[in-house]
Design a protein around this motif. Sequence first.
Motif, short mmCIF file in Angstrom:
data_model
loop_
_atom_site.label_atom_id
_atom_site.label_comp_id
_atom_site.label_asym_id
_atom_site.label_seq_id
_atom_site.Cartn_x
_atom_site.Cartn_y
_atom_site.Cartn_z
N ASN A 142 -0.87 -1.68 -9.06
CA ASN A 142 -0.42 -0.56 -7.15
C ASN A 142 -0.33 1.87 -7.84
O ASN A 142 1.65 1.47 -8.53
CB ASN A 142 0.47 -0.53 -6.61
CG ASN A 142 0.47 -1.64 -5.38
OD1 ASN A 142 -0.52 -2.71 -6.00
ND2 ASN A 142 -0.20 -2.15 -4.48
N ILE A 184 9.92 -1.93 -0.62
CA ILE A 184 9.64 -0.54 -0.09
C ILE A 184 9.30 -0.12 0.88
O ILE A 184 10.13 0.48 0.68
CB ILE A 184 8.04 -0.74 -0.72
CG1 ILE A 184 7.44 -1.69 -2.32
CG2 ILE A 184 6.85 0.20 -0.32
CD1 ILE A 184 7.59 -0.63 -3.29
N ALA A 235 1.04 4.67 -7.76
CA ALA A 235 1.75 5.02 -6.00
C ALA A 235 2.27 6.70 -6.96
O ALA A 235 2.18 6.94 -7.58
CB ALA A 235 2.86 4.52 -5.80
N TYR A 273 4.78 -1.53 -8.94
CA TYR A 273 4.34 0.11 -7.84
C TYR A 273 4.07 1.46 -10.08
O TYR A 273 5.31 0.97 -10.47
CB TYR A 273 4.81 0.65 -7.02
CG TYR A 273 4.66 -0.03 -6.19
CD1 TYR A 273 3.93 0.79 -4.75
CD2 TYR A 273 5.13 -0.80 -5.65
CE1 TYR A 273 3.10 0.17 -3.80
CE2 TYR A 273 4.68 -1.85 -3.79
CZ TYR A 273 3.75 -1.88 -3.90
OH TYR A 273 3.29 -2.27 -2.72
N VAL A 290 11.37 3.12 -8.11
CA VAL A 290 10.49 2.81 -7.28
C VAL A 290 10.66 3.83 -6.23
O VAL A 290 9.89 4.80 -6.15
CB VAL A 290 10.01 1.68 -6.42
CG1 VAL A 290 11.34 0.93 -5.26
CG2 VAL A 290 8.74 1.37 -5.90
N HIS A 315 3.77 4.69 -11.02
CA HIS A 315 3.78 6.26 -10.88
C HIS A 315 2.16 6.79 -11.21
O HIS A 315 1.59 6.55 -12.94
CB HIS A 315 4.71 7.41 -11.19
CG HIS A 315 4.89 8.51 -10.75
ND1 HIS A 315 3.96 9.88 -11.61
CD2 HIS A 315 5.14 8.89 -9.75
CE1 HIS A 315 4.23 10.42 -10.44
NE2 HIS A 315 5.09 10.27 -9.37
N ILE A 344 2.51 2.85 0.64
CA ILE A 344 3.04 3.45 0.84
C ILE A 344 2.79 5.37 1.58
O ILE A 344 3.79 5.56 2.65
CB ILE A 344 3.56 4.42 -0.87
CG1 ILE A 344 4.23 2.51 -1.22
CG2 ILE A 344 4.43 5.52 -1.01
CD1 ILE A 344 4.85 3.39 -2.80
N ARG A 361 3.68 -6.43 -5.33
CA ARG A 361 3.12 -5.58 -6.14
C ARG A 361 4.29 -4.90 -7.03
O ARG A 361 5.00 -4.62 -6.83
CB ARG A 361 2.42 -4.73 -4.95
CG ARG A 361 1.44 -5.33 -4.04
CD ARG A 361 0.15 -5.85 -5.01
NE ARG A 361 -1.10 -6.63 -3.57
CZ ARG A 361 -0.32 -8.37 -3.71
NH1 ARG A 361 0.05 -8.51 -4.16
NH2 ARG A 361 -1.34 -8.40 -2.54
N HIS A 367 -3.43 2.42 2.16
CA HIS A 367 -2.17 1.83 1.08
C HIS A 367 -0.84 2.13 2.03
O HIS A 367 -0.60 2.70 2.69
CB HIS A 367 -2.22 2.75 -0.06
CG HIS A 367 -3.60 2.32 -0.27
ND1 HIS A 367 -4.64 3.91 -0.72
CD2 HIS A 367 -4.46 1.29 -1.61
CE1 HIS A 367 -5.74 2.97 -1.68
NE2 HIS A 367 -5.81 1.41 -1.59
#
Length: 329
Positions: free
Chosen positions: A170, A262, A172, A223, A309, A225, A191, A221, A189
């Motif tokens: 994912n 999250i 992000a 995540y 995260v 960057h 976030i 999931r 999505h």
Amino acid sequence: MAILVAGGAGYIGSHMVDRLIEKGRDVVVVDNLSTGHRAAINTKARFYEGDTRDHDFLEQVFTKETIEGVIHMDAFSLVAESMKDPLKYFDNNVIGMVALLEVMHQHNVKYMVFSSTAATYGVPERTPIHEEDRKEPINPYGESKLMMEHMIRWCDKAYGIKFVALRYFNAAGAKADGSIGEDHHPETHLIPIILQVAAGQRDKLKIFGTDYATPDGTNVRDYVHIVDLADAHILALDYLIQGNDSQAFNLGSSTGFSNKQILEAAREVTGKEIPAEEAPRRGGDPDSLVANSDKARKVLGWKPQYDDVHDIIKTAWTWKQKHPKGYED
Ligand code: NAD
Ligand code: UDP
């Protein structure tokens, strides 16, 4: 010699273009702006507006420019939409890939780095997922991406087009200065939706499904960057240019976070309450998707900078605060 970023006006593409330019590369962008934004493209890139399914359009770009390699990011990528309208996905994603490969072959362009996805695995046979694990997509989006991987593989055998398929988990976050970021219409999505609630633009988050086979019942999931993702593409391109063979790599942080985790992390980062409610499952979501990314670290020398995260969400929050309405601001 320029690098062509197909889909360079999109969320990941705009960070890709920006990072290539920061590293001194010459960049050409093609994009039909169907989900991307003109304002997201670094002004040092040369932009051609058009559709990758349009063979004549691509032919003009490849004739005018001297392209060394292609980073293929132009695709539709929404799981739920693909469940409702599979042909939209096969048309845009698969037909676009045929045209691009044809024109690459005609112009003797030998390198492609391809945005693939964790959705190619379907329901994983183990967690974390390794590159060689079973691939049985459970949604048309993932199926279209797996078909595209297979298409390039055959073009490697027939025409010598070398490729790296990067199966991201994912994507992000945003560039740390908040100058570019994620801006989808409609936003789907997790976030960015959570941050819309934090910014008072949405009443609450709907958590899709709380009865999955995961510790807290919500999907898990992995995540990664967006700038770490972009850097992996540059490593992959150089890997191909150095004469290495075609490969697929997972790109993730190797740590899974549930949707509830999250949400909690976003509450901590933003200091906002962020109301949420439980809602029915969304179609096409596997319980858990977590990458084993050892191969990318070992073979490409990929060293992601973001391993927390909270830091990833922080960059998305900076973008949101600077551009509450996305590229309209
Ligand atoms: P995005 O929608 O923001 O970007 C896609 C870009 O491609 C847009 O600018 C769009 O206008 C352009 N485009 C689409 N179809 C086109 C066509 N036929 N011709 C020309 N341009 C076209 O999506 P994103 O989140 O930036 O994703 C980029 C790529 O990464 C996609 O291929 C997606 O499948 C893949 N991917 C994304 C994620 C994620 O978490 N966002 C995860 C895995 C893989
Ligand atoms: N999700 C959610 N509420 C939302 C949007 C997403 O619960 O409003 C969930 C979604 O069902 C999935 C996770 O968040 O379990 C990540 O979804 P996203 O669309 O961000 O990425 P995907 O995993 O589909 O690529």
